[in-house]
Design a protein around this motif. Structure first.
Motif, PDB file in Angstrom:
ATOM      1  N   UNK A   1       0.857  -1.182   0.000  1.00  9.34           N
ATOM      2  CA  UNK A   1       0.000   0.000   0.000  1.00  9.34           C
ATOM      3  C   UNK A   1       0.893   1.231   0.000  1.00  9.34           C
ATOM      4  N   UNK A   2       0.645   2.131  -0.935  1.00 10.47           N
ATOM      5  CA  UNK A   2       1.366   3.398  -0.942  1.00 10.47           C
ATOM      6  C   UNK A   2       0.369   4.519  -0.676  1.00 10.47           C
ATOM      7  N   UNK A   3       0.800   5.478   0.117  1.00  9.47           N
ATOM      8  CA  UNK A   3      -0.052   6.607   0.484  1.00  9.47           C
ATOM      9  C   UNK A   3       0.841   7.840   0.590  1.00  9.47           C
ATOM     10  N   UNK A   4       0.661   8.809  -0.312  1.00 13.43           N
ATOM     11  CA  UNK A   4       1.490  10.016  -0.265  1.00 13.43           C
ATOM     12  C   UNK A   4       1.372  10.739   1.080  1.00 13.43           C
TER      13      UNK A   4
ATOM     14  N   UNK B   1      -0.178   5.748  16.942  1.00 14.78           N
ATOM     15  CA  UNK B   1       0.080   4.577  16.102  1.00 14.78           C
ATOM     16  C   UNK B   1      -0.970   4.467  15.005  1.00 14.78           C
ATOM     17  N   UNK B   2      -0.579   3.818  13.915  1.00 15.76           N
ATOM     18  CA  UNK B   2      -1.512   3.492  12.838  1.00 15.76           C
ATOM     19  C   UNK B   2      -1.161   2.118  12.298  1.00 15.76           C
ATOM     20  N   UNK B   3      -2.150   1.450  11.716  1.00 14.98           N
ATOM     21  CA  UNK B   3      -1.921   0.121  11.158  1.00 14.98           C
ATOM     22  C   UNK B   3      -2.780  -0.121   9.942  1.00 14.98           C
ATOM     23  N   UNK B   4      -2.201  -0.826   8.967  1.00 16.08           N
ATOM     24  CA  UNK B   4      -2.893  -1.208   7.734  1.00 16.08           C
ATOM     25  C   UNK B   4      -3.350  -2.655   7.843  1.00 16.08           C
ATOM     26  N   UNK B   5      -4.589  -2.921   7.430  1.00 18.54           N
ATOM     27  CA  UNK B   5      -5.171  -4.251   7.501  1.00 18.54           C
ATOM     28  C   UNK B   5      -5.766  -4.649   6.158  1.00 18.54           C
TER      29      UNK B   5
ATOM     30  N   UNK C   1      -3.179  -7.893   9.960  1.00 17.52           N
ATOM     31  CA  UNK C   1      -2.387  -6.667  10.059  1.00 17.52           C
ATOM     32  C   UNK C   1      -1.222  -6.772   9.088  1.00 17.52           C
ATOM     33  N   UNK C   2      -1.132  -5.808   8.164  1.00 19.70           N
ATOM     34  CA  UNK C   2      -0.004  -5.775   7.231  1.00 19.70           C
ATOM     35  C   UNK C   2       1.184  -5.038   7.820  1.00 19.70           C
ATOM     36  N   UNK C   3       0.878  -3.902   8.466  1.00 16.42           N
ATOM     37  CA  UNK C   3       1.967  -3.044   8.920  1.00 16.42           C
ATOM     38  C   UNK C   3       1.461  -2.128  10.019  1.00 16.42           C
ATOM     39  N   UNK C   4       2.236  -2.018  11.105  1.00 15.71           N
ATOM     40  CA  UNK C   4       1.933  -1.056  12.160  1.00 15.71           C
ATOM     41  C   UNK C   4       3.109  -0.106  12.253  1.00 15.71           C
ATOM     42  N   UNK C   5       2.805   1.186  12.426  1.00 19.70           N
ATOM     43  CA  UNK C   5       3.866   2.193  12.481  1.00 19.70           C
ATOM     44  C   UNK C   5       3.411   3.384  13.310  1.00 19.70           C
ATOM     45  N   UNK C   6       4.358   4.229  13.641  1.00 24.87           N
ATOM     46  CA  UNK C   6       4.027   5.459  14.359  1.00 24.87           C
ATOM     47  C   UNK C   6       3.376   6.442  13.399  1.00 24.87           C
ATOM     48  N   UNK C   7       2.480   7.262  13.942  1.00 29.23           N
ATOM     49  CA  UNK C   7       1.871   8.313  13.133  1.00 29.23           C
ATOM     50  C   UNK C   7       2.901   9.404  12.878  1.00 29.23           C
TER      51      UNK C   7
END
Length: 173
Positions: A7-10, A125-129, A138-144
């Motif tokens: 997933x890409x998000x500018x 935190x944010x996470x992609x599912x 959960x694909x990826x968890x990261x800091x906001x």
């Protein structure tokens, strides 16, 4: 099992999502992710705040009006884009998909290229599912990109919102 989705998000789109998620700390907020997809990659181009939702501290519901407005917006303004996912906040609850969230994901975003983004402004935190094999993974968890909201900041944000509401009510009467 299929390939893993990228997933890409500018950064400017992520900033808009986080601004929305950090704007309300008492109830969940959310919206939709529009963009394009190719084999194995979904690219977010636009985040659309969901209007006319039902909100509570631990749940966000997209109403018929929410969906109608979204489809009208896509038809009128973004016909070259498709609905590739959704986002919502979990203020203070962490980054996970509740049973209700999983229901939304499976019911409306079950294509292999669809994703969900969960943002917790209190934990920063944010996470992609994604949906895979009848489960949400959960694909990826990261800091906001924004700093987490402290308890003191939360009280300030809530007080500012109450003051703004009472001021706007006074102006309208």
């Amino acid at each position: 099992m299929g390939r893993k989705l990228e997933i890409t998000c500018p950064s400017e789109v992520m900033e808009a999502i986080e601004k929305h998620c950090f704007s309300e700390l008492q109830v969940e907020v959310g919206g939709f992710l529009l963009g394009t997809h190719t084999e194995g990659t979904s690219e977010v181009s636009v985040a659309v705040m969901a209007e006319k939702t039902k909100q509570s501290q631990a749940q966000l519901t997209f109403t018929h009006e929410t969906w109608d407005e979204l489809h009208m917006l896509i038809d009128e303004k973004y016909p070259e884009l498709e609905l590739i996912g959704w986002y919502h906040s979990h203020p203070g609850f962490g980054v996970f998909m509740s049973d209700y969230d999983a229901f939304i994901q499976h019911s409306f975003f079950s294509s292999p290229h669809n994703a969900a983004l969960v943002v917790d402004p209190l934990k920063g935190l944010r996470g992609w599912f994604v949906s895979r094999n009848e489960k949400v993974e959960l694909l990826k968890e990261e800091k906001t990109n924004r700093d987490k909201v402290s308890t003191k900041d939360k009280a300030s944000v809530i007080a500012e919102k109450k003051a703004a509401k009472s001021n706007s009510t006074a102006v309208l009467s």
